[in-house]
Design a protein around this motif. Sequence first.
Motif: not given
Length: 713
Positions: A530, A534, A592, A594, A604, A672
């Motif tokens: 991803e 992302v 990681s 959010h 990140y 995410l």
Amino acid sequence: MVAFGKKLKERSIEEWQEYYINYKLMKKKVKQYGRQIEVGSLDRRHVLKDFSRMLDHQIEKISLFMLEQQGLLSSRLQKLRECHDALQDEPDISQISNLREAYRSVGQDLLQLLVFIDTNAIGIRKILKKFDKRFGYRFTNYYVKTRADHPYSQLQQVFKHVGLGAVVGAISRNLHELQNNQGSFLSIYDQPVIPLQDPVVDSIKNAVDRLTRSTNFLNFMAQHALIMQDDEDLLILHEDQSDQEEGRYHFMSLLLNLANTFLYMVNTYIIVPTADDYSMSLGAAATVCGIVIGAMAVAQLFSSVYFSAWSNKSYFKPLIFSSIVLFVGNLVYALAYDFNSLALLLIGRLFCGFGSARAVNRRYISDCVPLKIRMQASAGFVSASALGMACGPALAGLLQTNFKIYSLTFNQDTLPGWVMAVAWLMYLVWLAISFVEPAREPEEVTSQESNSADQDGNMEKGLTKQLLLAQEETEHDDEDDGDGSEESAEDSRKPANSIVAAYKLLTPSVKVQLLIYFMLKYAMEILLSESSVVTTYYFGWSMSSVSIFLFCLGLTVLPVNLVVGSYISNMFEDRQILLASEIMVCVGILLSFHVVIPYTVPQYVISGFIMFVSAEVLEGVNLSLLSRVMSSRLSRGTYNGGLLSTEAGTIARVIADATITVAGFLGQSMLLNVTLLPSLIICVASIVSELCSSIARTVCSIVIVAMLIFCVL
């Protein structure tokens, strides 16, 4: 060439003579055993038991003497320390000079002790090799395995020489202080340290290096390859085995297997930076990249099984088939753009997955590479995989162009397919010209599954083993069954003939290790697959930036393994490293999420590196522990331990890629956090399972139920 017995006598210190290994007696006993077996007065089991007992006594004698000498050296250093402290109040140049010479004298005696240990280590290796050669046994592996990791092992006490490290440090530190800080006595820890130029210290360091840094890194790297060997076979009489292995080995064939591994890993990760863009160009959502990337892993679930079975009969044919399928798969992947077909794109990736011949690569190393270089070959297998993981995204970053030849489009989306198709075509030609199919015995063709496949697992590990095997034939090892079955001896050695039968052999400890392996592969796949979506959504990264990020992640694999294999594994137990790595993976996952607005690049990148590096450390230790707790019946046959771990990792990748696509329906803003949540749950569950291995089955069931609930939601 001078016989070792004479060398031992020449190198021996006269007053220590009785504490050296009695090589002459051991050699005489080996000859005596041979005569007794010939006349039938002794059987093999009695010989093995008696020889093991004798060698145990010899090593105990060496160990106790070494500890005694360490104590004497420590006492002398303690007295010198008192003199050293007294000089702090009234510094005297002549007394400092005398004290320095006294420390050097202790260093000379320490050097003698190190030479004593090294000489005995060579003697132990020599007598074990002589025993193996005389009787055709592979006894060295058995002996080292059973003694090296036992908590009361005298072998471990001798060769880990932890106490000697403290003595070396004390001598070096005090000599440094006396030489560079006369009259001031400032601590060397409080200022930049200039390397001490002292011949005694240099000689000591060289001697220690010979004892500690020969094969540690190779051992750790080889654990990643998971190339196992059934330890019951270590005691089977096989006089011509070494010659047969030499006859089957072909360097170019080994190189072709390593090249196959490298190209396959490049093929896997070369599309990661562009998969989202390719999906959107065909009219799909960016998060469909999860299915595109995961299609290869889905096919690999099946290809691992049939390639494992096929390698029972041939190595050349499966590699040819693999190359052709991968060529076709990449061709179809590239053509999907001009046909504007998402289905064709997925079919191309499925074909690539059906060409996964990693099971064949592992089997060739375990079956055909001689024991003396098998560890290097296994480390090469892991290095090729790591290099391929790094080179894939890097290569994608270089393919930024757009042109047409007739009606065929060549751009950043299709060029990975075209480049890999050409690479596999060139590999196919090289394979057809250079590969040599190993010779097989007639009975081996029909019973290969139960005899030759018994080597898909783990390499030996540990400092004790490296000292015994570093300069001789490096062998593999594995632990005892551990499955607690009460089957007959014959039945207990039969390999599993199906996935169901293999699953029944999994003990709670094995299930915990497989859960950990599942977790780390899931977390790594989420991070890698991803990354393009992302970073584009949050930071507006270009495809080149994504490629550089993934390339840097891949480059950490070898340095991290070097540090862990050469240093950390000597300082801590495997389970301590395992638990610490799991916790760090969990920390990386938590960082990681959010949560803080705005989501920043440093957050990140740093969390990604923590997660990825910790997972790499975890993988090596996990595979090492996995092979030690796995039933010996899973070291043979098509459905072996190596296949089970591969399937566990592949299933994790499939679920991770599917999670990315499903989470995409909730919107990229939630992608995410939604994909990281299962990673966190599985990670916490694996930590709990490791801490409470007695309830591993329950925890595994809870995790499975939790995953099902998550999928339903």
